[in-house]
Design a protein around this motif. Structure first.
Motif, PDB file in Angstrom:
ATOM      1  N   LYS A 139       0.843  -1.193   0.000  1.00 26.88           N
ATOM      2  CA  LYS A 139       0.000   0.000   0.000  1.00 26.88           C
ATOM      3  C   LYS A 139       0.883   1.249   0.000  1.00 26.88           C
ATOM      4  CE  LYS A 139      -4.158  -0.242   1.648  1.00 26.88           C
ATOM      5  NZ  LYS A 139      -5.341  -0.246   2.552  1.00 26.88           N
ATOM      6  N   ALA A 140       0.493   2.220  -0.824  1.00 23.95           N
ATOM      7  CA  ALA A 140       1.268   3.460  -0.999  1.00 23.95           C
ATOM      8  C   ALA A 140       0.960   4.445   0.127  1.00 23.95           C
ATOM      9  CB  ALA A 140       0.945   4.088  -2.356  1.00 23.95           C
ATOM     10  N   HIS A 141       1.792   4.418   1.145  1.00 26.91           N
ATOM     11  CA  HIS A 141       1.732   5.387   2.251  1.00 26.91           C
ATOM     12  C   HIS A 141       3.029   5.292   3.033  1.00 26.91           C
ATOM     13  CE1 HIS A 141       1.132   2.135   5.078  1.00 26.91           C
ATOM     14  NE2 HIS A 141      -0.014   1.788   4.510  1.00 26.91           N
ATOM     15  N   ASN A 142       3.175   6.093   4.058  1.00 25.21           N
ATOM     16  CA  ASN A 142       4.403   6.056   4.858  1.00 25.21           C
ATOM     17  C   ASN A 142       4.114   5.691   6.316  1.00 25.21           C
ATOM     18  OD1 ASN A 142       3.176   8.359   5.734  1.00 25.21           O
ATOM     19  ND2 ASN A 142       4.852   9.743   5.260  1.00 25.21           N
ATOM     20  N   ARG A 143       3.122   4.824   6.552  1.00 31.49           N
ATOM     21  CA  ARG A 143       2.743   4.441   7.915  1.00 31.49           C
ATOM     22  C   ARG A 143       3.201   3.039   8.291  1.00 31.49           C
ATOM     23  NH1 ARG A 143      -1.874   6.134   5.585  1.00 31.49           N
ATOM     24  NH2 ARG A 143      -2.791   4.055   5.733  1.00 31.49           N
ATOM     25  N   CYS A 144       4.101   2.455   7.540  1.00 31.21           N
ATOM     26  CA  CYS A 144       4.528   1.082   7.805  1.00 31.21           C
ATOM     27  C   CYS A 144       5.340   1.007   9.105  1.00 31.21           C
ATOM     28  CB  CYS A 144       5.358   0.551   6.635  1.00 31.21           C
ATOM     29  SG  CYS A 144       5.149  -1.219   6.391  1.00 31.21           S
ATOM     30  N   VAL A 145       5.258  -0.146   9.754  1.00 34.65           N
ATOM     31  CA  VAL A 145       6.052  -0.411  10.941  1.00 34.65           C
ATOM     32  C   VAL A 145       7.521  -0.158  10.601  1.00 34.65           C
ATOM     33  CG1 VAL A 145       6.831  -2.248  12.490  1.00 34.65           C
ATOM     34  CG2 VAL A 145       4.436  -2.131  11.813  1.00 34.65           C
ATOM     35  N   PRO A 146       8.240   0.595  11.432  1.00 35.04           N
ATOM     36  CA  PRO A 146       9.663   0.828  11.139  1.00 35.04           C
ATOM     37  C   PRO A 146      10.420  -0.492  10.959  1.00 35.04           C
ATOM     38  CG  PRO A 146       8.928   2.255  12.921  1.00 35.04           C
ATOM     39  CD  PRO A 146       7.805   1.289  12.646  1.00 35.04           C
ATOM     40  N   GLY A 147      11.202  -0.559   9.898  1.00 32.96           N
ATOM     41  CA  GLY A 147      12.011  -1.744   9.629  1.00 32.96           C
ATOM     42  C   GLY A 147      11.290  -2.852   8.887  1.00 32.96           C
ATOM     43  N   LEU A 148      10.020  -2.659   8.572  1.00 32.59           N
ATOM     44  CA  LEU A 148       9.278  -3.702   7.863  1.00 32.59           C
ATOM     45  C   LEU A 148       9.051  -3.270   6.426  1.00 32.59           C
ATOM     46  CD1 LEU A 148       6.366  -5.037   6.836  1.00 32.59           C
ATOM     47  CD2 LEU A 148       7.806  -6.466   8.290  1.00 32.59           C
ATOM     48  N   THR A 149       9.570  -4.047   5.504  1.00 28.89           N
ATOM     49  CA  THR A 149       9.297  -3.873   4.080  1.00 28.89           C
ATOM     50  C   THR A 149       9.192  -5.259   3.467  1.00 28.89           C
ATOM     51  OG1 THR A 149      11.650  -3.820   3.507  1.00 28.89           O
ATOM     52  CG2 THR A 149      10.579  -1.684   3.856  1.00 28.89           C
ATOM     53  N   ALA A 150       8.536  -5.331   2.348  1.00 30.17           N
ATOM     54  CA  ALA A 150       8.507  -6.595   1.617  1.00 30.17           C
ATOM     55  C   ALA A 150       9.828  -6.729   0.876  1.00 30.17           C
ATOM     56  CB  ALA A 150       7.342  -6.609   0.637  1.00 30.17           C
ATOM     57  N   ASP A 151      10.465  -7.858   1.017  1.00 28.66           N
ATOM     58  CA  ASP A 151      11.703  -8.114   0.276  1.00 28.66           C
ATOM     59  C   ASP A 151      11.398  -8.277  -1.206  1.00 28.66           C
ATOM     60  OD1 ASP A 151      13.749  -8.498   2.562  1.00 28.66           O
ATOM     61  OD2 ASP A 151      12.053  -9.783   3.140  1.00 28.66           O
ATOM     62  N   TYR A 152      10.209  -8.788  -1.481  1.00 27.59           N
ATOM     63  CA  TYR A 152       9.752  -8.991  -2.856  1.00 27.59           C
ATOM     64  C   TYR A 152       8.304  -8.509  -2.905  1.00 27.59           C
ATOM     65  CZ  TYR A 152      13.441 -12.394  -2.077  1.00 27.59           C
ATOM     66  OH  TYR A 152      14.600 -13.015  -1.694  1.00 27.59           O
ATOM     67  N   SER A 153       8.013  -7.593  -3.797  1.00 28.89           N
ATOM     68  CA  SER A 153       6.626  -7.130  -3.937  1.00 28.89           C
ATOM     69  C   SER A 153       6.305  -6.983  -5.409  1.00 28.89           C
ATOM     70  CB  SER A 153       6.414  -5.809  -3.204  1.00 28.89           C
ATOM     71  OG  SER A 153       7.257  -4.807  -3.706  1.00 28.89           O
ATOM     72  N   GLY A 154       5.033  -7.189  -5.707  1.00 27.05           N
ATOM     73  CA  GLY A 154       4.614  -7.172  -7.094  1.00 27.05           C
ATOM     74  C   GLY A 154       4.009  -5.867  -7.538  1.00 27.05           C
TER      75      GLY A 154
END
Length: 183
Positions: A139-154
């Protein structure tokens, strides 16, 4: 819009990504995952229920590219059918031992990432050597848990209520072959 039927939601939604775009993004993602996991047989953990359609398609793409997987699943939720999350509730933990293993968590979406963050931490506490996340959508926003990103996203989806291809509209529409966003 109030909670209602899927048919009502579809009348007030737009297609964000159609089936062809979804399948093409999964094929592209599978190449990178295969390259990163070459020489190993990762524990492939599908996050239920939302991750199921994506995980099935991704697994087939990885198999077509020669990567073997050891399948298991987990069911952890914060939503329980609601639009906003609460505390993590485990419905099923993986039976496969994770100690010393490489793990690929496969889920439908990274929204704010609270569930995936807790699940990743649990995998690490179980002794996993490497835990990576594959998500169909981010999802396009900047509210993600710090340090959490998808290593692979489509795909990237708008910061709106999205459903289809695993994501639900009040427990409906997970099997839609496209991703929709409420207007």
């Amino acid at each position: 819009m109030n909670e209602g039927t899927l048919a009502q939601a579809l009348k007030h939604s737009v297609v964000v990504h159609d089936r062809q775009a979804i399948e093409e993004s999964i094929a592209r993602m599978s190449v990178r995952i295969r390259n990163d996991f070459a020489g190993s047989v990762p524990v492939y953990l599908t996050v239920m229920h939302g991750g199921l359609p994506f995980a099935a398609q991704l697994a087939l793409e990885l198999g077509a590219r020669g990567l073997d997987l050891e399948f298991d699943y987990l069911h952890a939720t914060r939503y329980r059918g609601a639009q906003s999350g609460g505390s993590l509730h485990w419905k099923h933990r993986p039976a496969t031992p994770l100690r010393g293993r490489r793990v690929l968590l496969v889920d439908d979406i990274v929204d704010e990432g609270h569930t995936l963050s807790e699940v990743r931490a649990w995998c690490r506490s179980e002794g996993a050597l490497d835990v990576r996340i594959a998500a169909l959508a981010v999802k396009a926003h900047n509210r993600c848990v710090p340090g959490l990103t998808a290593d692979y996203s489509g795909l990237v989806v708008p910061d709106r209520y999205v459903y289809g291809y695993g994501m639900d509209y009040h427990e409906q529409g997970r099997n839609l072959p496209a991703i929709y966003a409420l207007e």
